[in-house]
Write a protein that holds these residues in place. Sequence first.
Motif, short mmCIF file in Angstrom:
data_model
loop_
_atom_site.label_atom_id
_atom_site.label_comp_id
_atom_site.label_asym_id
_atom_site.label_seq_id
_atom_site.Cartn_x
_atom_site.Cartn_y
_atom_site.Cartn_z
N ASP A 77 0.81 -1.00 0.03
CA ASP A 77 0.30 -0.20 -0.11
C ASP A 77 0.57 1.14 -0.44
N ILE A 78 0.37 2.48 -0.27
CA ILE A 78 1.01 3.48 -0.90
C ILE A 78 0.69 4.94 -0.22
N LEU A 79 1.40 5.91 0.28
CA LEU A 79 0.24 6.64 0.57
C LEU A 79 0.92 7.91 -0.21
N SER A 80 -0.16 7.77 -1.38
CA SER A 80 -0.32 8.08 -2.63
C SER A 80 -0.05 9.94 -3.23
N GLU A 81 -0.60 10.51 -1.62
CA GLU A 81 -0.25 12.25 -1.93
C GLU A 81 0.63 12.46 -0.38
N LEU A 82 1.71 12.04 -0.33
CA LEU A 82 2.64 12.57 0.14
C LEU A 82 4.21 12.46 -0.46
N GLY A 83 3.69 14.18 -0.87
CA GLY A 83 5.13 14.51 -1.72
C GLY A 83 5.00 15.58 -2.09
N ALA A 84 5.15 16.03 -3.32
CA ALA A 84 5.13 17.86 -3.61
C ALA A 84 4.95 18.08 -4.85
N GLU A 85 4.33 19.08 -5.18
CA GLU A 85 4.22 18.94 -6.82
C GLU A 85 5.10 19.68 -7.54
N ASP A 86 5.45 19.96 -8.42
CA ASP A 86 6.29 20.56 -9.22
C ASP A 86 6.10 21.44 -10.41
N GLY A 87 5.05 22.03 -10.31
CA GLY A 87 4.25 22.59 -11.67
C GLY A 87 3.06 21.36 -11.77
N ASP A 88 3.42 20.79 -12.68
CA ASP A 88 2.28 19.47 -13.37
C ASP A 88 3.02 18.23 -13.08
N HIS A 89 4.00 18.48 -12.45
CA HIS A 89 4.50 16.89 -12.19
C HIS A 89 4.80 16.53 -10.53
N PHE A 90 3.95 15.51 -9.82
CA PHE A 90 4.02 15.30 -8.79
C PHE A 90 5.82 14.34 -8.24
N ILE A 91 6.39 15.04 -6.77
CA ILE A 91 7.47 14.26 -6.59
C ILE A 91 7.39 13.28 -5.36
N GLN A 92 7.23 12.46 -5.50
CA GLN A 92 7.51 10.71 -4.13
C GLN A 92 8.06 11.40 -2.77
N ILE A 93 7.70 11.51 -1.81
CA ILE A 93 8.90 12.05 -0.88
C ILE A 93 9.82 11.01 -0.87
N LYS A 94 10.27 9.65 -1.83
CA LYS A 94 11.23 8.97 -1.40
C LYS A 94 11.58 10.03 -2.30
N ASP A 95 11.66 10.33 -3.01
CA ASP A 95 12.52 10.65 -4.12
C ASP A 95 12.89 12.65 -3.57
N LEU A 96 12.19 13.33 -3.05
CA LEU A 96 12.62 14.08 -2.39
C LEU A 96 13.49 13.80 -1.16
N GLY A 97 13.69 12.43 -0.91
CA GLY A 97 15.07 12.26 0.40
C GLY A 97 14.15 12.60 1.79
N PHE A 98 12.96 12.35 1.88
CA PHE A 98 11.96 12.96 2.92
C PHE A 98 12.14 11.41 4.41
N GLY A 99 11.70 10.18 3.32
CA GLY A 99 11.38 8.88 3.42
C GLY A 99 9.98 8.04 2.76
N GLU A 100 10.10 7.26 3.21
CA GLU A 100 9.19 6.41 2.31
C GLU A 100 7.41 6.53 2.25
N SER A 101 7.12 5.72 0.78
CA SER A 101 5.10 6.13 1.38
C SER A 101 5.19 5.07 1.17
N GLU A 102 6.08 3.98 0.89
CA GLU A 102 5.16 2.59 0.14
C GLU A 102 6.07 1.22 1.62
N TYR A 103 4.56 0.86 1.65
CA TYR A 103 4.42 -0.26 2.75
C TYR A 103 4.02 -1.79 2.46
N ARG A 104 4.47 -2.38 3.25
CA ARG A 104 3.91 -4.04 3.00
C ARG A 104 3.70 -4.71 3.95
N LYS A 105 2.66 -5.73 4.06
CA LYS A 105 2.08 -6.83 4.79
C LYS A 105 3.84 -7.24 5.70
N ILE A 106 3.78 -7.30 6.82
CA ILE A 106 4.07 -8.80 7.41
C ILE A 106 4.29 -9.84 7.53
#
Length: 203
Positions: A77-106
């Motif tokens: 499952d993915i925290l799909s809205e966690l990140g930043a807008e750069d114009g029309d482009h969305f940058i995910q939180i992991k690509d900003l270097g601030f953490g992860e947004s994707e988590y899996r079951k254990i």
Amino acid sequence: MRPLIVSATREEIANSIPFLEKHNIPYLITGVGMVATTYALTRYLSTNNCDLLLQVGIAGAIDRTIDIGTVIEVDCDILSELGAEDGDHFIQIKDLGFGESEYRKINLSSIETYLPKHIGITVNTIHGSEKSINNVKNLFPKASIESMEGASFFYVAHHLNIPSLQVRSISNHVEKRDKSTWNIPLAVKNINEWLVSFLQKYY
């Protein structure tokens, strides 16, 4: 084994509550959304132990080939809205270097749901416009399920290292909002039938 059943609303597991209470299986109603889920689950686990976290509820299907009423397992499952807008482009939180947004079951090796496995996204706002739906499909082409709690549930399980499963029943397709096409009663019926059957098998 001591499971904890987790649901956003009481209505989603109401049919199963008599069974849970009869068999002394604890359950937690967190409230809707990521913030409520993270707070309620973390607070509960600060004073209670369990061997398995099982989140159940309803969800929307981005993939329209998944029939309404289908019970599926979300194993990523993915925290799909966690990140930043750069114009029309969305940058995910992991690509900003601030953490992860994707988590899996254990995984708990002794347990298997035998359900179709899907990737989910977790959102603050349920998608209901063609523009936003197309955007999310482009950003997360492998995601087929949408909920408001799943990734935050996995987030807590991940940080506390507790085995976790997320199982959902499809109540609607993610499309331009039209509640006449939804079937929440069917989704609720099916998720509760699955839950009781699963617990009877393993607990």
